[in-house]
Scaffold this active site. Structure first.
Site, PDB file in Angstrom:
ATOM      1  N   GLU A 149     -17.121  -0.556 -10.080  1.00 15.96           N
ATOM      2  CA  GLU A 149     -16.880  -1.554 -11.112  1.00 15.96           C
ATOM      3  C   GLU A 149     -17.653  -1.204 -12.389  1.00 15.96           C
ATOM      4  OE1 GLU A 149     -14.654  -3.754 -10.664  1.00 15.96           O
ATOM      5  OE2 GLU A 149     -14.865  -4.896  -8.810  1.00 15.96           O
ATOM      6  N   ASN A 163      -9.918  -3.717 -15.115  1.00 14.99           N
ATOM      7  CA  ASN A 163     -11.202  -3.509 -15.797  1.00 14.99           C
ATOM      8  C   ASN A 163     -11.646  -2.047 -15.743  1.00 14.99           C
ATOM      9  OD1 ASN A 163     -11.940  -3.190 -13.152  1.00 14.99           O
ATOM     10  ND2 ASN A 163     -13.436  -4.865 -13.104  1.00 14.99           N
ATOM     11  N   ASP A 214     -12.055   3.274   0.088  1.00 12.14           N
ATOM     12  CA  ASP A 214     -12.923   2.095   0.200  1.00 12.14           C
ATOM     13  C   ASP A 214     -12.475   1.166   1.318  1.00 12.14           C
ATOM     14  OD1 ASP A 214     -10.599   1.360  -1.097  1.00 12.14           O
ATOM     15  OD2 ASP A 214     -11.552   0.950  -3.002  1.00 12.14           O
ATOM     16  N   HIS A 267     -11.867  -0.184 -12.947  1.00 13.27           N
ATOM     17  CA  HIS A 267     -12.510   0.281 -11.711  1.00 13.27           C
ATOM     18  C   HIS A 267     -11.612   1.282 -10.977  1.00 13.27           C
ATOM     19  CE1 HIS A 267     -10.713  -3.339  -9.346  1.00 13.27           C
ATOM     20  NE2 HIS A 267     -10.090  -2.255  -8.904  1.00 13.27           N
TER      21      HIS A 267
HETATM   22  C1  F6R Z   1      -7.851   0.433  -3.616  1.00  9.35           C
HETATM   23  C2  F6R Z   1      -8.714   0.680  -4.748  1.00  9.35           C
HETATM   24  C3  F6R Z   1      -8.603  -0.077  -6.021  1.00  9.35           C
HETATM   25  C4  F6R Z   1      -7.166  -0.249  -6.527  1.00  9.35           C
HETATM   26  C5  F6R Z   1      -7.135  -1.050  -7.820  1.00  9.35           C
HETATM   27  C6  F6R Z   1      -5.723  -1.278  -8.304  1.00  9.35           C
HETATM   28  O1  F6R Z   1      -8.183   1.313  -2.524  1.00  9.35           O
HETATM   29  O2  F6R Z   1      -9.553   1.504  -4.630  1.00  9.35           O
HETATM   30  O3  F6R Z   1      -9.373   0.580  -6.991  1.00  9.35           O
HETATM   31  O4  F6R Z   1      -6.600   1.015  -6.739  1.00  9.35           O
HETATM   32  O5  F6R Z   1      -7.754  -2.285  -7.604  1.00  9.35           O
HETATM   33  O6  F6R Z   1      -5.039  -2.104  -7.406  1.00  9.35           O
HETATM   34  P1  F6R Z   1      -3.488  -2.425  -7.573  1.00  9.35           P
HETATM   35  O7  F6R Z   1      -2.760  -1.160  -7.253  1.00  9.35           O
HETATM   36  O8  F6R Z   1      -3.222  -3.491  -6.538  1.00  9.35           O
HETATM   37  O9  F6R Z   1      -3.287  -2.876  -8.977  1.00  9.35           O
END
Ligand code: F6R
Length: 240
Positions: A143, A136, A67, A138
């Site tokens: 989401e 959550n 992403d 995702h």
């Molecule tokens: C990042 C991504 C997100 C993260 C998620 C967890 O490329 O796709 O889904 O993996 O937000 O983020 P952290 O590791 O910072 O808790």
């Protein structure tokens, strides 16, 4: 789903990196699916170290990131392109022209998403997709919702994700509210999926991955239909 429980973040980062080492050793021209966020940073540090020691050769590897924020310039220090350069690509012998991240400056975001999906179809499938998980549920920026999108698409971040990501910005109002992300179907096409889950704030969402339910209100639960998913978590996430 297979789960590996580690003592701490350091062990999780080492075990995760070993999956990538094995993958690239067995298939030097592997296609890697990569993630940003706090969780994979330790894994990337190990990959950098092992590349410098000659244990891993990235010269024939291709990578696709999950992403990118939208809109954002690649040289903005909050962009995921910048993050990947800083935390991995600038320190290993990868050919940067073979590292793909959705274009956060694309004039037509829908066309950019279609281009990215097509590129993945041409160069893929992804051999191993690295994932973190939002509190959550995702993955990428898929989401929780009543329906989920199968292909790469533009999406709005939820309040909870904006709050969680605010730690990387000076001010919460600086967090972009939109992103381009691989869809659930894009992610599920990967041959192998490796998810890292660290910290007690991920305990609840991890529990939902370990029961038998699938729900679009926790997008990561859709991974239960995939034949080769490994979750590496630390004790803090597992025990809460
Ligand atoms: C990042 C991504 C997100 C993260 C998620 C967890 O490329 O796709 O889904 O993996 O937000 O983020 P952290 O590791 O910072 O808790």
């Amino acid at each position: 789903m297979r789960i590996i429980i580690c003592e701490n973040y350091e062990e999780l980062s080492e075990k995760g990196a070993q999956f990538f080492e094995s993958q690239i050793t067995l298939k030097p021209d592997s296609v890697l699916g990569l993630a940003t966020g706090g969780t994979p940073v330790g894994l990337y540090k190990n990959l950098i170290k092992w590349n410098k020691e000659g244990r891993i050769d990235f010269s024939n590897v291709t990578s696709f990131n999950l992403d990118e924020y939208y809109p954002i310039a690649p040289d903005n220090d909050q962009s995921y392109r910048y993050f990947m350069n800083e935390n991995l690509f600038d320190h290993i012998n990868i050919d940067k022209t073979k590292t793909y991240v959705p274009d956060g400056l694309a004039k037509d975001p829908d066309a950019e998403c279609a281009r990215y999906e097509e590129l993945l179809a041409q160069k893929g499938p992804v051999d191993i997709q690295l994932l973190g998980i939002g509190r959550n549920g995702h993955i990428g920026f898929n989401e929780p919702d009543t329906t989920l999108n199968a292909v790469t698409h533009i999406t709005s971040l939820t309040e909870s994700t904006i709050e969680a990501n605010a730690r990387f910005f000076d001010n919460i109002t600086d967090v972009p509210t939109k992103a381009l992300t691989m869809g659930m179907g894009t992610i599920l096409k990967s041959k192998k999926i490796l998810m890292l889950v660290s910290g007690k704030e991920k305990h609840e969402v991890l529990c939902e991955l370990l029961n038998d339910d699938i729900s679009t209100s926790n997008p990561a639960t859709l991974l239960k239909v995939h034949p080769d998913v490994v979750i590496i978590c630390d004790k803090a996430a597992y025990e809460g």
